[in-house]
Design a protein around this motif. Sequence first.
Motif, PDB file in Angstrom:
ATOM      1  N   ILE A 191     -57.885  57.119  45.131  1.00  0.00           N
ATOM      2  CA  ILE A 191     -56.871  58.171  45.125  1.00  0.00           C
ATOM      3  C   ILE A 191     -55.586  57.680  44.473  1.00  0.00           C
ATOM      4  CG2 ILE A 191     -55.439  59.623  46.617  1.00  0.00           C
ATOM      5  CD1 ILE A 191     -57.856  59.912  48.448  1.00  0.00           C
ATOM      6  N   SER A 198     -52.379  63.774  47.259  1.00  0.00           N
ATOM      7  CA  SER A 198     -53.842  63.782  47.446  1.00  0.00           C
ATOM      8  C   SER A 198     -54.230  62.926  48.640  1.00  0.00           C
ATOM      9  CB  SER A 198     -54.574  63.226  46.232  1.00  0.00           C
ATOM     10  OG  SER A 198     -54.213  63.905  45.085  1.00  0.00           O
ATOM     11  N   LEU A 199     -53.535  61.805  48.791  1.00  0.00           N
ATOM     12  CA  LEU A 199     -53.857  60.903  49.898  1.00  0.00           C
ATOM     13  C   LEU A 199     -53.572  61.597  51.235  1.00  0.00           C
ATOM     14  CD1 LEU A 199     -54.783  58.033  50.635  1.00  0.00           C
ATOM     15  CD2 LEU A 199     -52.363  57.359  50.656  1.00  0.00           C
ATOM     16  N   GLU A 200     -52.453  62.309  51.268  1.00  0.00           N
ATOM     17  CA  GLU A 200     -52.061  63.062  52.472  1.00  0.00           C
ATOM     18  C   GLU A 200     -53.149  64.102  52.801  1.00  0.00           C
ATOM     19  OE1 GLU A 200     -48.591  62.839  53.820  1.00  0.00           O
ATOM     20  OE2 GLU A 200     -49.302  64.092  55.478  1.00  0.00           O
ATOM     21  N   TYR A 244     -56.253  64.145  51.782  1.00  0.00           N
ATOM     22  CA  TYR A 244     -57.507  63.468  52.109  1.00  0.00           C
ATOM     23  C   TYR A 244     -57.476  62.986  53.558  1.00  0.00           C
ATOM     24  CZ  TYR A 244     -61.561  60.423  51.645  1.00  0.00           C
ATOM     25  OH  TYR A 244     -62.788  59.839  51.818  1.00  0.00           O
ATOM     26  N   VAL A 268     -60.794  54.348  52.004  1.00  0.00           N
ATOM     27  CA  VAL A 268     -60.312  54.790  50.684  1.00  0.00           C
ATOM     28  C   VAL A 268     -59.926  53.604  49.827  1.00  0.00           C
ATOM     29  CG1 VAL A 268     -59.352  57.121  51.046  1.00  0.00           C
ATOM     30  CG2 VAL A 268     -57.982  55.120  51.644  1.00  0.00           C
ATOM     31  N   ILE A 319     -56.989  52.877  46.749  1.00  0.00           N
ATOM     32  CA  ILE A 319     -55.730  53.449  46.260  1.00  0.00           C
ATOM     33  C   ILE A 319     -55.482  52.995  44.829  1.00  0.00           C
ATOM     34  CG2 ILE A 319     -53.228  53.587  46.594  1.00  0.00           C
ATOM     35  CD1 ILE A 319     -54.711  54.840  48.910  1.00  0.00           C
ATOM     36  N   VAL A 324     -47.573  54.862  50.982  1.00  0.00           N
ATOM     37  CA  VAL A 324     -49.040  54.802  51.058  1.00  0.00           C
ATOM     38  C   VAL A 324     -49.465  54.287  52.430  1.00  0.00           C
ATOM     39  CG1 VAL A 324     -51.072  53.565  50.189  1.00  0.00           C
ATOM     40  CG2 VAL A 324     -49.412  54.522  48.580  1.00  0.00           C
ATOM     41  N   ALA A 363     -51.569  56.266  55.347  1.00  0.00           N
ATOM     42  CA  ALA A 363     -52.832  55.685  55.823  1.00  0.00           C
ATOM     43  C   ALA A 363     -52.788  55.506  57.347  1.00  0.00           C
ATOM     44  CB  ALA A 363     -53.098  54.362  55.124  1.00  0.00           C
ATOM     45  N   ILE A 374     -57.756  51.327  54.084  1.00  0.00           N
ATOM     46  CA  ILE A 374     -57.653  51.045  52.642  1.00  0.00           C
ATOM     47  C   ILE A 374     -58.482  49.803  52.340  1.00  0.00           C
ATOM     48  CG2 ILE A 374     -56.091  50.474  50.741  1.00  0.00           C
ATOM     49  CD1 ILE A 374     -53.918  52.059  52.294  1.00  0.00           C
TER      50      ILE A 374
END
Length: 408
Positions: free
Chosen positions: A112, A117-119, A121, A130, A132, A165, A169, A176
Amino acid sequence: MIENSKLITYAKNHGTPLYVYDGDLIIQKYKGLYELIDYPKLKVLYAMKANYNVGILKLLKKHNAYLDTVSPAEVFLALKLGYENEKILFTSNNITDEEMHEVQATGVLFNIGALSSLEKYGKYYPGSNVCIRFNPDVYAGENKYVQTAGALTKFGILMSDVDKVIDIAKNYNLKIIGLHEHTGSGIGTTEQVFESMNNLLSLAAKEKFPDLQFIDFGGGLKVNYTPLARVIDWKYFGKKVGELFREFCKDYGKELYMYFEPGKYIVAESGYLIIEVNTLKNNRGRLIAGTNSGFNHLIRPLLYGSYHHIENLTNPNGVKKVYDVCGNICESGDCFAEQRELPEIREGDLLTIKTAGAYCYSMGSLYNLRSMPTEILVFDDKEIVVTQKISNQKLAEQIIKSSNFESI
Ligand SMILES: *Cc1c(COP(=O)(O)O)cnc(C)c1O
């Protein structure tokens, strides 16, 4: 390299325009990286957007290849060809929620490259693993369109946002397990690779990222399109990246996997586009060789100004003259080469455009309603037609069939 006499035979057997791929070379390049890179826990992920030919993908699968994918359909194609989901990385870019769900259901790992998008996801899939993608802040790549790092790019999360990030997470209990960077395509010097590697590694401290299993240094390994280009010292490259990574792992306290994701490096040199000259013109002294292909089949010269070496297969010893080698598409930029010195070209001569294995067929289109060429894969002394050019009649029928216009 495939000999020119063989290329002529293939053209006779299958007609032109024709893409020929040297499968033996593809495997040699893929496996060669494992020998070149001096680090045992290595995974080479072929970036399938360079060439999604299913023959190439199957051949690579036989040799236990991993894949980097950039769209849901690439993921599905890989799975349908038998690639296991744990051998595929999905590098998402500006995907819809629907696409996120589609790919998540396959079990493929997401890479990602945007905080938002991470939020999303995390909200949808808390507790997931994931990878990053960071922007390593190094400008590299042979053309501005393929430089995928630095402030001006849409790719990756800024390194200065590393704490954001980590917060996201934490909020969603995301683990991660990988960090990623991809600097650009056709990176000119290995120093730029080392620089972006170092930048990414400087973020990857154990305190911040305690769960890492791998670090992915992307693709972009350079291929020479001209005999005059600066040759990269791959031995030095392989030794140096091993050294850098070993040193990092010592600090990190664990031997992580190192990933690379080359596309071009694996397939570019394997490809030949064979075309036929059907119309010669002399425009006040400017010689124009008109062929039965065009930028719908190979757009790199038009899009990037790329150089592709061209040879006259059927008149190699002709007197040298200067030509514009053009296609059959109704745009004036439709040329493979301008003012190129070649042995005399006659109507009916076959030309080969070399280094045409990466970002050529895969960037093709049906523009002007001209169908894509036949593609053959040559390996182990076999000659396999993987995709067959469809006739003009069929193409027209296909357009009708796939459309709904009866009520108009
Ligand atoms: C395109 C791409 C690659 C491959 O780049 P090459 O220049 O073909 O090696 C690797 N990783 C990502 C994320 C890409 O988008």
